[in-house]
Design an enzyme around this catalytic site. Structure first.
Site, PDB file in Angstrom:
ATOM      1  N   HIS A   1      39.683  24.486  13.868  1.00  0.00           N
ATOM      2  CA  HIS A   1      39.373  23.728  15.086  1.00  0.00           C
ATOM      3  C   HIS A   1      40.677  23.446  15.826  1.00  0.00           C
ATOM      4  O   HIS A   1      41.567  22.799  15.286  1.00  0.00           O
ATOM      5  CB  HIS A   1      38.649  22.421  14.752  1.00  0.00           C
ATOM      6  CG  HIS A   1      37.204  22.626  14.405  1.00  0.00           C
ATOM      7  ND1 HIS A   1      36.255  21.663  14.574  1.00  0.00           N
ATOM      8  CD2 HIS A   1      36.555  23.706  13.911  1.00  0.00           C
ATOM      9  CE1 HIS A   1      35.065  22.128  14.195  1.00  0.00           C
ATOM     10  NE2 HIS A   1      35.239  23.374  13.785  1.00  0.00           N
TER      11      HIS A   1
ATOM     12  N   LYS B   1      40.907  11.038   7.163  1.00  0.00           N
ATOM     13  CA  LYS B   1      42.168  11.030   6.419  1.00  0.00           C
ATOM     14  C   LYS B   1      42.030  10.909   4.900  1.00  0.00           C
ATOM     15  O   LYS B   1      42.994  11.171   4.173  1.00  0.00           O
ATOM     16  CB  LYS B   1      43.068   9.876   6.915  1.00  0.00           C
ATOM     17  CG  LYS B   1      43.634  10.102   8.293  1.00  0.00           C
ATOM     18  CD  LYS B   1      44.769  11.119   8.251  1.00  0.00           C
ATOM     19  CE  LYS B   1      45.129  11.674   9.611  1.00  0.00           C
ATOM     20  NZ  LYS B   1      44.628  13.032   9.866  1.00  0.00           N
TER      21      LYS B   1
ATOM     22  N   PRO C   1      36.377   6.411   7.349  1.00  0.00           N
ATOM     23  CA  PRO C   1      36.409   7.852   7.625  1.00  0.00           C
ATOM     24  C   PRO C   1      36.709   8.241   9.072  1.00  0.00           C
ATOM     25  O   PRO C   1      36.812   9.432   9.368  1.00  0.00           O
ATOM     26  CB  PRO C   1      35.000   8.319   7.215  1.00  0.00           C
ATOM     27  CG  PRO C   1      34.162   7.099   7.194  1.00  0.00           C
ATOM     28  CD  PRO C   1      35.052   5.930   6.960  1.00  0.00           C
TER      29      PRO C   1
ATOM     30  N   TYR D   1      46.093  13.127  14.040  1.00  0.00           N
ATOM     31  CA  TYR D   1      44.852  13.747  13.559  1.00  0.00           C
ATOM     32  C   TYR D   1      45.146  15.007  12.741  1.00  0.00           C
ATOM     33  O   TYR D   1      44.507  15.246  11.721  1.00  0.00           O
ATOM     34  CB  TYR D   1      43.928  14.070  14.746  1.00  0.00           C
ATOM     35  CG  TYR D   1      42.510  14.386  14.316  1.00  0.00           C
ATOM     36  CD1 TYR D   1      41.626  13.361  13.977  1.00  0.00           C
ATOM     37  CD2 TYR D   1      42.057  15.693  14.237  1.00  0.00           C
ATOM     38  CE1 TYR D   1      40.334  13.636  13.571  1.00  0.00           C
ATOM     39  CE2 TYR D   1      40.752  15.980  13.830  1.00  0.00           C
ATOM     40  CZ  TYR D   1      39.903  14.941  13.500  1.00  0.00           C
ATOM     41  OH  TYR D   1      38.616  15.224  13.085  1.00  0.00           O
TER      42      TYR D   1
ATOM     43  N   TYR E   1      33.753  12.423  18.470  1.00  0.00           N
ATOM     44  CA  TYR E   1      33.749  11.029  18.046  1.00  0.00           C
ATOM     45  C   TYR E   1      33.290  10.234  19.262  1.00  0.00           C
ATOM     46  O   TYR E   1      33.976  10.245  20.293  1.00  0.00           O
ATOM     47  CB  TYR E   1      35.151  10.570  17.641  1.00  0.00           C
ATOM     48  CG  TYR E   1      35.678  11.205  16.363  1.00  0.00           C
ATOM     49  CD1 TYR E   1      36.180  12.501  16.351  1.00  0.00           C
ATOM     50  CD2 TYR E   1      35.672  10.499  15.160  1.00  0.00           C
ATOM     51  CE1 TYR E   1      36.660  13.075  15.183  1.00  0.00           C
ATOM     52  CE2 TYR E   1      36.156  11.069  13.982  1.00  0.00           C
ATOM     53  CZ  TYR E   1      36.647  12.354  14.005  1.00  0.00           C
ATOM     54  OH  TYR E   1      37.112  12.926  12.855  1.00  0.00           O
TER      55      TYR E   1
END
Ligand code: RFL
Ligand code: PHB
Length: 401
Positions: A72, A297, A293, A392, A201
């Site tokens: 991704h 991580k 979550p 991220y 998200y």
């Protein structure tokens, strides 16, 4: 029985460490209190940082991940209907993440361990750690009704949040930092194509939602729910209805739904145990720390602990340098605290905290406005997106001194 490194816990931390050590000729035995099938039944993480991917390659277990995992290059965050793409690759100068389920990684590691005939004892009882401060630590356990003693040089406590390893460090020598959030995540897995090619998200007035995936035909979705909710309260229909209200409208309009193949609620927690080491016992992964979550991580922090312990064990057994073991906790905790901070920050910005008292004197609504403003600022500025992207994809692993 005797081994060089006794590993408590056959989750991803224990299995990855075991595989890496075995490749270097360092003997290890893994114990778990549940069966292999039970371990594989726990549906958890889905996003792997580059550091994790590299470690799995080094362990020689990457074939299927490299074939079936999806790279991704970006991730989306949305505020109500407004979508913001974070171009991970461009903003970090080439870094990406891989979408490949924790269950699949665990299965690959289990298969490799079995093929190499490395000793693993599942369904053990009464695992206990002894003399971990001494040069001759040992572990006792019951397996198939018989009592065993395993002598070793070192013990890796990879036994998750509810394990015994952490409790072996005397209470007066450890500090446990904990924040339990006032909501959980309800997860649903379904064999339908993902609603978007990258994760979304989503923050909305109705609460948080996450659109994730496992493959081109399997989707994983999450909804923020009150801690008092039970899985039985959520029919598939109710789940899909609510999800559509929280995801951006254009995504919801074309989203495919279908029967769930798994549904469960996970509580959200930030937790760190300091130190992560006591004598010849090292805590690894969820045994030492838990993150909510939201930042993806948890598994990735477990992998960086494994990387640090692996480097230490190599130096101990290849170079005869035992002094380096003192570095473990300090190096591991530096990265852990960073991942904790990022996960906490993402959680704060993206969830609805309802009327929870924030503890610093402001009203819940004022807190909410600050969080909305923070998220808006970070997403609207390239520098802000860069900060999120860098975290991220994961910070680099630290070397030993
Ligand atoms: P695990 O996986 O908990 O494995 C520990 C093992 O130890 C065994 N054990 C014992 N064995 C012997 N004796 C005892 N007394 C024992 N007590 C326990 C257990 O049976 C078990 O097999 O810990 P490990 O290996 O450190 O791995 C950690 C990860 O599982 C965890 O951090 C991640 O799943 C967190 N997580 C995510 N992490 C990510 O990096 N990216 C993600 O996208 C992500 N998504 C998630 C997640 C966790 C979730 N839940 C349910 C907590 C999504 C969810 C919903
Ligand atoms: C998942 O796919 O299970 C997943 C992905 C990203 C997260 C958490 C969970 O942040």
């Amino acid at each position: 029985m005797k081994t060089q490194v006794a590993i408590i816990g056959a989750g991803p931390s224990g299995l990855l460490l075991g595989q890496l050590l075995a490749k270097q000729g360092i003997s290890n035995v893994i114990l778990d209190r549940v069966s292999g099938d039970y371990v594989l039944g726990r549906i958890r993480a889905g996003i792997l940082e580059q550091g994790f991917v590299d470690l799995v390659r080094e362990a020689g277990v990457a074939d299927r991940m490299d074939r079936e995992g999806h790279v991704h290059e970006g991730v989306e965050l949305s505020i109500n209907n407004e979508r913001f793409r974070i171009d991970l690759k461009e903003l970090t100068g080439g870094n990406t993440v891989v979408c490949y389920g924790q269950v699949e990684i665990t299965r690959d590691l289990m298969d490799a361990r079995q093929a190499a005939n490395l000793p693993t004892y599942y369904e053990t009882e009464k695992v206990a750690l002894h003399d971990v401060k001494s040069e001759q630590p040992y572990v006792t356990f019951i397996y198939q009704g018989e009592e065993y003693r395993m002598d070793c040089d070192y013990i890796a406590g990879c036994d998750g949040f509810h394990g015994v390893s952490r409790q072996t460090i005397p209470a007066e020598l450890r500090t446990e930092h904990e924040r339990v959030y006032p909501f959980g995540w309800l997860g649903l897995m379904a064999d339908v194509p993902p609603c978007n090619h990258e994760l979304i998200y989503a923050m909305s007035d109705r609460g948080f939602a996450l659109a994730s995936q496992r493959s081109l035909t399997r989707s994983r979705y999450y909804l923020q729910v009150p801690l008092t909710d039970k899985v039985e309260d959520w029919s598939d229909e109710r789940f899909w209805d609510e999800l559509k209200k929280r995801l951006p409208a254009d995504v919801a309009a074309t989203m495919q739904t279908g029967p769930s193949i798994e549904k469960s609620i996970a509580p959200l927690r930030s937790f760190v145990c300091e130190p992560m080491q006591y004598g010849n016992l090292f805590l690894v992964g969820d045994a030492a720390h838990i993150v909510p979550p939201t930042g993806a991580k948890g598994l990735n922090l477990a992998a960086s602990d494994v990387a640090t312990l692996y480097k230490i064990m190599q130096r101990v057994y290849k170079e005869g340098d035992k002094s380096c073991i003192e570095q473990y906790s300090e190096i591991a905790l530096r990265r852990v605290w960073n991942g904790e901070r990022f996960s906490w920050w993402m959680t704060n910005m993206m969830h609805d905290f309802g009327n929870e008292f924030t503890g610093d004197g402001m009203t819940p609504l004022m807190h909410k406005r600050f969080m909305q403003s923070e998220l808006n600022y970070f997403l609207s500025s390239e520098n802000g997106r860069k900060v999120i992207a860098e975290q991220y994809v994961g910070l680099p692993y630290e070397d030993l001194k």
